[in-house]
Design a protein around this motif. Sequence first.
Motif, PDB file in Angstrom:
ATOM      1  N   ILE A  85      49.026  74.842  23.772  1.00  0.00           N
ATOM      2  CA  ILE A  85      48.741  74.425  25.138  1.00  0.00           C
ATOM      3  C   ILE A  85      47.474  75.111  25.644  1.00  0.00           C
ATOM      4  O   ILE A  85      47.332  76.333  25.565  1.00  0.00           O
ATOM      5  N   ALA A  86      46.556  74.320  26.167  1.00  0.00           N
ATOM      6  CA  ALA A  86      45.332  74.800  26.799  1.00  0.00           C
ATOM      7  C   ALA A  86      45.355  74.359  28.259  1.00  0.00           C
ATOM      8  O   ALA A  86      46.197  73.538  28.646  1.00  0.00           O
TER       9      ALA A  86
ATOM     10  N   GLY B  10      44.262  79.738  31.348  1.00  0.00           N
ATOM     11  CA  GLY B  10      42.834  79.908  31.588  1.00  0.00           C
ATOM     12  C   GLY B  10      42.521  80.990  32.604  1.00  0.00           C
ATOM     13  O   GLY B  10      41.351  81.316  32.830  1.00  0.00           O
ATOM     14  N   ASP B  11      43.554  81.583  33.220  1.00  0.00           N
ATOM     15  CA  ASP B  11      43.326  82.574  34.271  1.00  0.00           C
ATOM     16  C   ASP B  11      42.673  83.848  33.761  1.00  0.00           C
ATOM     17  O   ASP B  11      42.017  84.556  34.524  1.00  0.00           O
ATOM     18  N   HIS B  12      42.884  84.167  32.480  1.00  0.00           N
ATOM     19  CA  HIS B  12      42.349  85.414  31.921  1.00  0.00           C
ATOM     20  C   HIS B  12      41.191  85.170  30.952  1.00  0.00           C
ATOM     21  O   HIS B  12      40.770  86.080  30.239  1.00  0.00           O
ATOM     22  N   ASP B  13      40.684  83.953  30.922  1.00  0.00           N
ATOM     23  CA  ASP B  13      39.593  83.629  30.004  1.00  0.00           C
ATOM     24  C   ASP B  13      38.337  84.424  30.347  1.00  0.00           C
ATOM     25  O   ASP B  13      38.154  84.895  31.475  1.00  0.00           O
TER      26      ASP B  13
ATOM     27  N   ILE C  37      47.998  85.284  24.319  1.00  0.00           N
ATOM     28  CA  ILE C  37      49.286  84.705  23.936  1.00  0.00           C
ATOM     29  C   ILE C  37      49.169  83.189  24.084  1.00  0.00           C
ATOM     30  O   ILE C  37      48.996  82.669  25.192  1.00  0.00           O
ATOM     31  N   GLU C  38      49.202  82.505  22.965  1.00  0.00           N
ATOM     32  CA  GLU C  38      49.074  81.047  22.979  1.00  0.00           C
ATOM     33  C   GLU C  38      50.459  80.413  22.946  1.00  0.00           C
ATOM     34  O   GLU C  38      51.315  80.810  22.155  1.00  0.00           O
ATOM     35  N   ARG C  39      50.684  79.449  23.804  1.00  0.00           N
ATOM     36  CA  ARG C  39      51.963  78.738  23.858  1.00  0.00           C
ATOM     37  C   ARG C  39      51.899  77.525  22.936  1.00  0.00           C
ATOM     38  O   ARG C  39      51.038  76.654  23.092  1.00  0.00           O
ATOM     39  N   VAL C  40      52.788  77.507  21.965  1.00  0.00           N
ATOM     40  CA  VAL C  40      52.842  76.392  21.019  1.00  0.00           C
ATOM     41  C   VAL C  40      53.447  75.187  21.715  1.00  0.00           C
ATOM     42  O   VAL C  40      54.440  75.306  22.455  1.00  0.00           O
ATOM     43  N   ASP C  41      52.869  74.027  21.488  1.00  0.00           N
ATOM     44  CA  ASP C  41      53.375  72.783  22.069  1.00  0.00           C
ATOM     45  C   ASP C  41      54.809  72.561  21.584  1.00  0.00           C
ATOM     46  O   ASP C  41      55.042  72.418  20.376  1.00  0.00           O
TER      47      ASP C  41
ATOM     48  N   ALA D 211      47.404  69.805  25.640  1.00  0.00           N
ATOM     49  CA  ALA D 211      47.617  70.265  24.267  1.00  0.00           C
ATOM     50  C   ALA D 211      46.378  70.020  23.411  1.00  0.00           C
ATOM     51  O   ALA D 211      45.673  69.011  23.566  1.00  0.00           O
ATOM     52  N   ARG D 212      46.107  70.980  22.516  1.00  0.00           N
ATOM     53  CA  ARG D 212      45.014  70.872  21.554  1.00  0.00           C
ATOM     54  C   ARG D 212      45.575  71.130  20.164  1.00  0.00           C
ATOM     55  O   ARG D 212      46.501  71.914  19.998  1.00  0.00           O
ATOM     56  N   PRO D 213      44.952  70.541  19.140  1.00  0.00           N
ATOM     57  CA  PRO D 213      45.388  70.865  17.775  1.00  0.00           C
ATOM     58  C   PRO D 213      44.844  72.225  17.346  1.00  0.00           C
ATOM     59  O   PRO D 213      43.714  72.602  17.685  1.00  0.00           O
ATOM     60  N   PHE D 214      45.662  72.984  16.611  1.00  0.00           N
ATOM     61  CA  PHE D 214      45.146  74.185  15.967  1.00  0.00           C
ATOM     62  C   PHE D 214      44.103  73.778  14.926  1.00  0.00           C
ATOM     63  O   PHE D 214      44.292  72.785  14.200  1.00  0.00           O
TER      64      PHE D 214
END
Length: 810
Positions: free
Chosen positions: A355-356, A485-488, A343-347, A360-363
């Motif tokens: 959100i990483a 990153g906890d489930h990476d 589940i990725e959280r959109v900025d 924040a990172r660009p798609f």
Amino acid sequence: MRLAIAIGLGLLKVTGGIAIGIAMLLVGTWLHVQGSLPAYSGRLEAKGLKAPVEIVRDANAVPHIIAGSLEDAAFGLGFVHAQDRFWQMELMRRLGQGRLAELVPPRLVGQGLIESDRTMRGLGVYRRAAESVAALSPATRATVEAYAAGVNAWLADEDQQFGLELTLVKLLAGGDYRPEPWQPADSLVWAKIMALGLDGNWRGELLRLRLAAKIGVDATQSLLNSRGESADATLQLALQAMRDAPLDRLWRETGNHATTRREASNEWVLSGARTLSGKPLLANDPHLGLSFPGTWYLARLVGPGFDIRGATSPGSPGVVLGHNGTIAWGFTTTGLDSQDLFIERVDPTNPARYIAPEGARPFAVRDETIRVRWGEPVTLKVRETRHGPVIDDFIRRADGLAPAQHVLALQATALDGADTSLEGFLRLGLARNWEDFQAAARRIVSPMQNIVYADTGGNIGLVSPARVPIRRQGDGSVPVPGWTGDHDWAGFVPFEELPRLYNPPGGLIVNANARLVPDGYRHLIASDWAEPWRQRRADRLLREVQRHPVYGMIAAQADNLSTDAAELLPLLLAPAARSVRAARALTLLGNWNGFMLAGRPEPMIYAVWLRELQRGLIADELGEDLFLDVAGPNVGSILRILREQRGWCDDGTTREQETCDDIIARSLDRALDWITRRHGPDMDRWQWGDEHRAAHRHPLFDAIPLLRELASVRFPSDGGAHTLNRASYSLRGERGPFEATHGAGYRAVYDLDNPDGSRFGIPLGQSGNLASPWARHFVAGWRTLSYIAISGTRAEIQRTAIGTFSLQPR
């Protein structure tokens, strides 16, 4: 002939596909291709060969490809695959490319083609296959390129006929169609498609979300028997994050041949201490969806230092399952969880970013355009995160990417661009000993298979190779937060720590997709395993006899005892009958021996009762649509409810408080009503095979009533979902809920005392051409367990050969 084609084509374009237009078009097309079957004798000069290749077709149309090198043998295999199965290969690569809708008009066969194309384009399957070509060793790349050259040598003939299916495609395109040259990536995409389905659990995660949205987290965990408070908490978080997502639509529109999980096969290997000959026997029957033509194609590759025989898959450049005179090997699917939804959280300040852990990172964004035959193009804008493609985008318009708070991204080892799995699978056939075999297995990334091994030296073994994710947290069963990153994935299990056996003291290795490793195994392979019924039955059968012959292995593969019935029926038969009709049914089942035989009524009563019992237990909470997605012949869940979770027995749609006895009785009445409507009231005349027909469906023509009987192959079938003779069904079956659509497509028993005495079987035939005499010639032998040998010297084969084709370097 031309008049029939012209009239039929005109009617189709005007009316959008009425039956008479289809019929006239196909009659004309049939007449056009009937006299153009591929030549099994002849001579051809072709580019790409190092030396001459001779292809001798034995009396069963199995090609024995005699070459001076492995590359030239692959060239010959590509040539014969194209001769017999090119239209199947074309559909397969188009599926992987996401280009089916530009080949076949969706208005004729359904909008599912467009949905399939959207999913495959969104996943980027073919892109990853093309990248994986570069990851292969030079030797393997040369083999794959030689195979492509062999396919293209057959395609190069300007007057080539491509079978009824592609001739029809050409006519529908107004003559504007000719197959594109075969590329190495076209062969690798087959492995990607198989990996997505065989290791595929991401849609299981999506199903858990749908269930939680419908019945709540606690009820979902109860129904699926999930374990652990952390799983409960994670599912609750996922449900909250995705509460506005179109989960039902996402489930429907991403389901296709490549993304639907398939989990069934049998394999066992016996040491010489358990066989009559004193040398190992290895038996294997992989189970996939039944189709016309089948998945597998028999072939033999012979040359300096190699003699490999067994099952190939059209589009792939080697023997996938078989023996090489020194070793033999077979597969079952492990059920590895190598796919996770994040589940990725959109900025919230910029919807072009997500959100990483570090911010924040660009798609990454790419545009896809799907061309549609007789329709408007479909455009996609697909976003990717550090985990993988955003699956929400597969069902959205390119201009409709609303700034949702969260999206789902898929990480899967099958989408790795550095995938060397094809190399590993090809090298298995070249191994001469256990060390060579493990070295080949080390190259396999996905799908994870339980690969059994035997050799003429008397050794047996098993190894389950793949890139197995190590998760920082969680068990991969539910979508997890991607922004923390906890489930990476923290890495992959070292090859040396993967499951394996070598010469176990008991002299027996059995797997039928059930749990592979004990509780103490340190790494997570999967949270969900196939039910144990087939595996238990095989283990018992093999231990009952002290020493086994070859034919005993074939008989075991065709065993029809459904061992689940012995555990479930005492619970179902305990309540008193509530009608004379019910008493008659209970008497039949009480005296039943548990064998799922096509000519008996008891298997039909049992199977229909299970369906209605599941409906009575869970459909009131789920609704019919979600019930059909969850339900199946899952005896384990029924046993758990009747023994431990009896609260499910109350029907939420009524005011009364139902007991499990009530639900059992009512479901039996509904089952008997359903059977009576279809087969009359006389139970002695009911036959399981009237409902349970093995359906080898043509992917294009089975939906057309006028062509169904011509193009598809159906026959009454013994077996069921939990028998070694696997013949499973889908309750959503288009031709009936008990039509067998999943089962063995290949059976083999390899004799390491006399490899030439090994036996091979496929259910239909070598050819995919409907007009060929070799399209269905194995059906009778398959049904009577009369399998064939693939053996003999060149002189011996030629005595009964149906043709010899010579390929010469140009």
